[in-house]
Design a protein around this motif. Structure first.
Motif, mmCIF file in Angstrom:
data_model
loop_
_atom_site.group_PDB
_atom_site.id
_atom_site.type_symbol
_atom_site.label_atom_id
_atom_site.label_comp_id
_atom_site.label_asym_id
_atom_site.label_seq_id
_atom_site.Cartn_x
_atom_site.Cartn_y
_atom_site.Cartn_z
ATOM 1 N N LYS A 67 0.827 -1.223 0.000
ATOM 2 C CA LYS A 67 0.000 0.000 0.000
ATOM 3 C C LYS A 67 0.857 1.267 0.000
ATOM 4 O O LYS A 67 0.612 2.185 -0.777
ATOM 5 C CB LYS A 67 -0.942 0.000 1.225
ATOM 6 C CG LYS A 67 -1.911 -1.169 1.263
ATOM 7 C CD LYS A 67 -2.777 -1.161 2.503
ATOM 8 C CE LYS A 67 -2.028 -1.431 3.782
ATOM 9 N NZ LYS A 67 -1.414 -2.770 3.888
ATOM 10 N N SER A 68 1.862 1.298 0.886
ATOM 11 C CA SER A 68 2.695 2.511 0.983
ATOM 12 C C SER A 68 3.496 2.726 -0.292
ATOM 13 O O SER A 68 3.639 3.862 -0.761
ATOM 14 C CB SER A 68 3.651 2.414 2.169
ATOM 15 O OG SER A 68 2.928 2.209 3.348
ATOM 16 N N THR A 69 4.017 1.640 -0.850
ATOM 17 C CA THR A 69 4.789 1.756 -2.086
ATOM 18 C C THR A 69 3.895 2.287 -3.205
ATOM 19 O O THR A 69 4.294 3.158 -3.980
ATOM 20 C CB THR A 69 5.379 0.376 -2.470
ATOM 21 O OG1 THR A 69 5.866 -0.270 -1.301
ATOM 22 C CG2 THR A 69 6.509 0.522 -3.474
ATOM 23 N N GLY A 103 9.413 2.727 7.496
ATOM 24 C CA GLY A 103 9.652 2.404 6.091
ATOM 25 C C GLY A 103 8.821 3.303 5.190
ATOM 26 O O GLY A 103 9.306 3.793 4.173
ATOM 27 N N ASP A 104 7.584 3.553 5.608
ATOM 28 C CA ASP A 104 6.689 4.409 4.825
ATOM 29 C C ASP A 104 7.341 5.760 4.609
ATOM 30 O O ASP A 104 7.335 6.304 3.525
ATOM 31 C CB ASP A 104 5.376 4.675 5.581
ATOM 32 C CG ASP A 104 4.500 3.447 5.621
ATOM 33 O OD1 ASP A 104 4.832 2.489 4.911
ATOM 34 O OD2 ASP A 104 3.506 3.473 6.357
ATOM 35 N N ARG A 105 7.881 6.281 5.710
ATOM 36 C CA ARG A 105 8.485 7.608 5.626
ATOM 37 C C ARG A 105 9.609 7.593 4.595
ATOM 38 O O ARG A 105 9.730 8.489 3.784
ATOM 39 C CB ARG A 105 9.042 8.009 6.991
ATOM 40 C CG ARG A 105 7.951 8.151 8.023
ATOM 41 C CD ARG A 105 8.028 9.482 8.742
ATOM 42 N NE ARG A 105 6.870 9.628 9.605
ATOM 43 C CZ ARG A 105 6.812 9.118 10.827
ATOM 44 N NH1 ARG A 105 7.839 8.462 11.326
ATOM 45 N NH2 ARG A 105 5.729 9.259 11.548
ATOM 46 N N ILE A 152 -5.661 7.840 1.835
ATOM 47 C CA ILE A 152 -5.586 7.347 3.220
ATOM 48 C C ILE A 152 -5.171 5.887 3.208
ATOM 49 O O ILE A 152 -5.850 5.060 2.593
ATOM 50 C CB ILE A 152 -6.944 7.397 3.950
ATOM 51 C CG1 ILE A 152 -7.641 8.729 3.736
ATOM 52 C CG2 ILE A 152 -6.783 7.115 5.429
ATOM 53 C CD1 ILE A 152 -8.997 8.769 4.418
ATOM 54 N N GLU A 153 -4.082 5.569 3.875
ATOM 55 C CA GLU A 153 -3.669 4.169 3.984
ATOM 56 C C GLU A 153 -4.175 3.587 5.291
ATOM 57 O O GLU A 153 -3.962 4.143 6.353
ATOM 58 C CB GLU A 153 -2.138 4.043 3.953
ATOM 59 C CG GLU A 153 -1.688 2.612 4.245
ATOM 60 C CD GLU A 153 -0.179 2.392 4.179
ATOM 61 O OE1 GLU A 153 0.535 3.277 3.688
ATOM 62 O OE2 GLU A 153 0.258 1.319 4.625
ATOM 63 N N SER A 154 -4.876 2.456 5.198
ATOM 64 C CA SER A 154 -5.287 1.809 6.432
ATOM 65 C C SER A 154 -5.079 0.307 6.293
ATOM 66 O O SER A 154 -5.407 -0.283 5.274
ATOM 67 C CB SER A 154 -6.744 2.151 6.749
ATOM 68 O OG SER A 154 -7.579 1.059 6.560
#
Ligand code: GTP
Ligand code: MG
Length: 323
Positions: A67-69, A103-105, A152-154
């Motif tokens: 999701k973050s990628t 990692g997201d950051r 929005i990531e959830s």
């Protein structure tokens, strides 16, 4: 309450600054709202008439599906189209995801210096109630700040992915081939909430099969006249499929606007927010008016077995509404 947040800066006047596009002011207001400073609610009230313009995209799926990628890749595409982007990562506060958040950051760092991209993460405090007030207030601030698309990531654990679809205009469900839990996720209602299905990690075996399985299931579930969700194959790490995904999001937005579904969804979201506000107002009203003496008396009667909790609660309410 002093009207100052932890850093001693005043909250009053932040709304005006947010409307003028002041990013540090927006971050400060979000923090004050999370801390539930009463002055922050006043500022939010000022922003409210300036909200409703952003398109809110929820991205949900099991941990590690990318999701973050994907968000990092989508930001690049949306920025190329000149759109201003807000990102909200909902951190489920589990030890498992703390590392991932870091990692997201890192993954999003390429956008960290772009003033038109606003990235914020939130702990899930309060989410279990079904509606994260902080999520909605953060959305409103980003919206008023002029963000045109808010991602929005959830993490789709338990039922939380169901909640994000109640907040989002467009919900993306991210699946990956070979995880073995696809069927289980579908049982958990994932088919109903997805407006767009993303088969990420398309470089792995089984991506095409998963897409076909999904197509079959969606065909059975949705009636022929209804809008059929698109299924997009992506390989987020190499930015493959992100252009198409961004296109699908904008197409879904057009569909929502043309069909009247946008208005219905927004109304459902406003209703959730309203119920939450009523709940809150009711509780603080009660807290103000309940006398400790009455509570102590009733508690003592409960201990003596002279009443039961339900009956005692009714007594309290009757007294409150009579007075
Ligand atoms: N092979 C492959 N790996 C990918 C792809 N997309 C993401 N990954 C990898 O999958 C891992 C998880 O990616 P994230 O973006 O952190 O996944 P996430 O869904 O945000 O994870 P959580 O926030 O922990 O739920 C990372 O190691 C990524 O590099 C892809 O398309 N192909
Ligand atoms: Mg993530």
């Amino acid at each position: 309450m002093t009207g100052r947040n932890a850093t001693g800066q005043t909250v009053k006047g932040l709304a005006e600054k947010v409307l003028a596009g002041d990013i540090p002011a927006a971050a400060r207001l979000m923090r004050a709202l999370e801390d539930e400073l009463p002055e922050a609610a006043d500022e939010l009230r000022r922003l409210y008439p300036h909200t409703g313009r952003a398109h809110v995209v929820g991205i949900t799926g099991a941990p590690g599906t990318g999701k973050s990628t994907l968000i990092g890749s989508l930001i690049s595409v949306l920025r190329k189209q000149g759109l201003r982007v807000g990102v909200l990562a909902i951190d489920p506060s589990s030890p498992f995801s703390q590392g991932a958040l870091l990692g997201d950051r890192l993954r999003m760092q390429q956008h960290a210096t772009d003033p038109e991209v606003f990235i914020r993460s939130l702990a899930t405090r309060g989410w279990s109630g079904g509606l994260a007030r902080a999520t909605l207030s953060t959305l409103h601030v980003m919206d008023a700040l002029g963000k045109e698309v808010i991602l929005i990531e959830s993490v789709g654990v338990g039922q939380s992915e169901l909640d994000i679809s109640r907040v989002a205009d467009t919900t993306l469900v991210v699946l990956v081939p070979g995880m073995g839990d696809e069927i289980q996720m579908m049982k958990a209602g994932i088919l109903e909430i997805g407006d767009i299905f993303v088969v990420n990690k398309a470089d792995k075996d089984g991506a095409e099969n998963l897409k076909q399985d999904l197509e079959g299931m969606l065909q059975m579930k949705t009636d022929p006249a209804a809008h059929r969700p698109e299924i997009i194959l992506t390989e987020a790490t190499r930015h493959c499929g992100s252009d198409e995904l961004a296109g699908a999001i904008l197409r879904h937005r057009d569909y929502l606007l043309a069909s009247g579904d946008m208005e219905r969804r927004r109304q459902a979201r406003a209703r959730l927010e309203l119920l939450d506000a009523i709940d809150n107002a009711f509780k603080s009203h009660l807290a103000d008016r309940l006398s400790p003496k009455t509570l102590d008396e009733l508690a003592a009667r409960l201990v003596r077995g002279e009443t039961d909790p339900d009956a005692a609660a009714r007594t309290v309410l009757e007294r409150l509404f009579q007075s």
